[in-house]
Motif scaffolding. Structure first.
Motif, PDB file in Angstrom:
ATOM      1  N   ASN A 137     -82.553  46.096  -7.951  1.00 26.43           N
ATOM      2  CA  ASN A 137     -83.789  46.483  -7.073  1.00 26.43           C
ATOM      3  C   ASN A 137     -85.118  45.862  -7.528  1.00 26.43           C
ATOM      4  OD1 ASN A 137     -82.419  47.648  -4.675  1.00 26.43           O
ATOM      5  ND2 ASN A 137     -81.937  49.449  -6.104  1.00 26.43           N
ATOM      6  N   LEU A 138     -85.131  46.122  -9.055  1.00 30.61           N
ATOM      7  CA  LEU A 138     -86.352  45.467  -9.568  1.00 30.61           C
ATOM      8  C   LEU A 138     -86.601  44.293  -9.438  1.00 30.61           C
ATOM      9  CD1 LEU A 138     -86.011  47.263 -13.396  1.00 30.61           C
ATOM     10  CD2 LEU A 138     -87.377  47.991 -11.175  1.00 30.61           C
ATOM     11  N   LEU A 139     -85.664  43.314  -9.380  1.00 33.31           N
ATOM     12  CA  LEU A 139     -85.774  41.827  -8.954  1.00 33.31           C
ATOM     13  C   LEU A 139     -85.967  41.757  -7.424  1.00 33.31           C
ATOM     14  CD1 LEU A 139     -82.449  40.310 -10.806  1.00 33.31           C
ATOM     15  CD2 LEU A 139     -84.975  39.534 -11.118  1.00 33.31           C
ATOM     16  N   PHE A 140     -85.365  42.356  -6.726  1.00 31.32           N
ATOM     17  CA  PHE A 140     -85.603  42.219  -5.372  1.00 31.32           C
ATOM     18  C   PHE A 140     -87.120  42.789  -5.026  1.00 31.32           C
ATOM     19  CE2 PHE A 140     -80.994  43.305  -3.573  1.00 31.32           C
ATOM     20  CZ  PHE A 140     -80.493  42.051  -4.130  1.00 31.32           C
ATOM     21  N   LEU A 141     -87.571  43.632  -5.509  1.00 33.30           N
ATOM     22  CA  LEU A 141     -88.956  44.199  -5.157  1.00 33.30           C
ATOM     23  C   LEU A 141     -89.967  43.052  -5.826  1.00 33.30           C
ATOM     24  CD1 LEU A 141     -88.665  48.074  -6.161  1.00 33.30           C
ATOM     25  CD2 LEU A 141     -89.385  47.065  -3.906  1.00 33.30           C
ATOM     26  N   ILE A 142     -89.606  42.505  -6.963  1.00 28.74           N
ATOM     27  CA  ILE A 142     -90.565  41.408  -7.306  1.00 28.74           C
ATOM     28  C   ILE A 142     -90.710  40.268  -6.424  1.00 28.74           C
ATOM     29  CG2 ILE A 142     -90.960  39.545  -9.263  1.00 28.74           C
ATOM     30  CD1 ILE A 142     -92.190  42.342 -10.191  1.00 28.74           C
ATOM     31  N   TYR A 143     -89.459  39.838  -6.039  1.00 29.13           N
ATOM     32  CA  TYR A 143     -89.452  38.661  -5.375  1.00 29.13           C
ATOM     33  C   TYR A 143     -89.973  38.991  -3.896  1.00 29.13           C
ATOM     34  CZ  TYR A 143     -86.479  35.488  -7.852  1.00 29.13           C
ATOM     35  OH  TYR A 143     -85.980  34.644  -8.877  1.00 29.13           O
ATOM     36  N   ALA A 144     -89.962  40.137  -3.386  1.00 26.54           N
ATOM     37  CA  ALA A 144     -90.439  40.713  -2.045  1.00 26.54           C
ATOM     38  C   ALA A 144     -92.000  40.711  -2.274  1.00 26.54           C
ATOM     39  CB  ALA A 144     -89.896  41.995  -1.820  1.00 26.54           C
TER      40      ALA A 144
END
Ligand code: ZN
Length: 238
Positions: free
Chosen positions: A107-114
């Motif tokens: 989720n950390l990665l997803f949020l950064i990309y988002a």
């Protein structure tokens, strides 16, 4: 209603579909983002479009607010995390006390990309269906983690930036109730029929609560929530 637009992290599952409805109810412009990372339940990537089309058809007041969809491929995430979500292994509890479906830092990665995408699209709010209540021990679903990341993103982008998590303290029964509040029986039926939650990608078995294998942890949570919500509706005094 809020001004500005929102980007919803939208997997095509029950939680993110309710989050998308929540955002469409509040923001004048809403875009969606999905990730492909070699997940076993890649069928959810197909259902994302089915759900978006169904929302547009069934809710004419939301249709003009629903903006473009985006998809980001993160194949490396699947490669570096040897977990039951991306490999043909049993879903079980690991020695670390976490289910083997845990993809470290996903989720950390997803949020950064988002956030990077939202910045380019001029959107200042992310909406994520993370939840501390049914979080299965995923540490990156906790409110403390999300608030820390919200601060890091706002600092890193040098912009006011919000991460909304409407389901943070809502259990699965509450998520069904939220669907009913936001879109009545039509939204509950849409969630049942069109969304995909099952970790194994099973869309051949139909249950009262929707499609899935019925036995993986994701199906069990969804089924239990459905039962509890229906029991509460049948006996409102309890
Ligand atoms: Zn399942």
């Amino acid at each position: 209603m809020s001004t500005g637009g929102a980007l919803v992290l939208f997997s095509g599952g029950q939680d993110s579909t309710v989050c998308l409805a929540w955002a469409l109810d509040r923001y004048p412009h809403v875009e969606t983002l999905g990730f492909s990372y070699g997940q076993r339940h890649a069928v959810e990537l197909t259902q994302r479009h089915v759900v978006r089309d169904a929302l547009r058809e069934s809710f004419p007041s939301w249709a003009p607010r629903l903006g473009p969809d985006h998809e980001i491929a993160l194949p490396e995430l699947g490669r570096i995390s040897e977990t039951a979500l991306t490999r043909e292994t049993e879903i079980e509890m690991t020695k670390a006390g976490l289910p083997s479906t845990f993809v470290p830092g996903r989720n950390l990665l997803f949020l950064i990309y988002a956030a990077a995408l939202a910045y380019r699209r001029g959107l200042t709010t992310l909406v994520a269906g993370v939840c501390e209540t049914d979080y299965s021990g995923y540490p990156d679903c906790r409110n403390d983690t999300i608030r820390a990341q919200e601060q890091a993103i706002a600092l890193g982008l040098d912009k006011p930036f919000r991460i909304e998590t409407p389901l943070m303290y809502v259990d699965k029964a509450g998520t069904w109730a939220m669907a009913e509040t936001l879109g009545g029986a039509a939204l509950v039926d849409l969630v049942r029929e069109k969304t995909h939650t099952c970790y194994l990608g099973d869309r051949t078995h139909r249950h009262d609560w929707g499609w899935g294998c019925g036995t993986c942890p994701a199906c069990e949570l969804r089924a239990r929530g459905w039962e509890i919500w229906n029991a509460a509706k049948a006996h409102p005094s309890r």
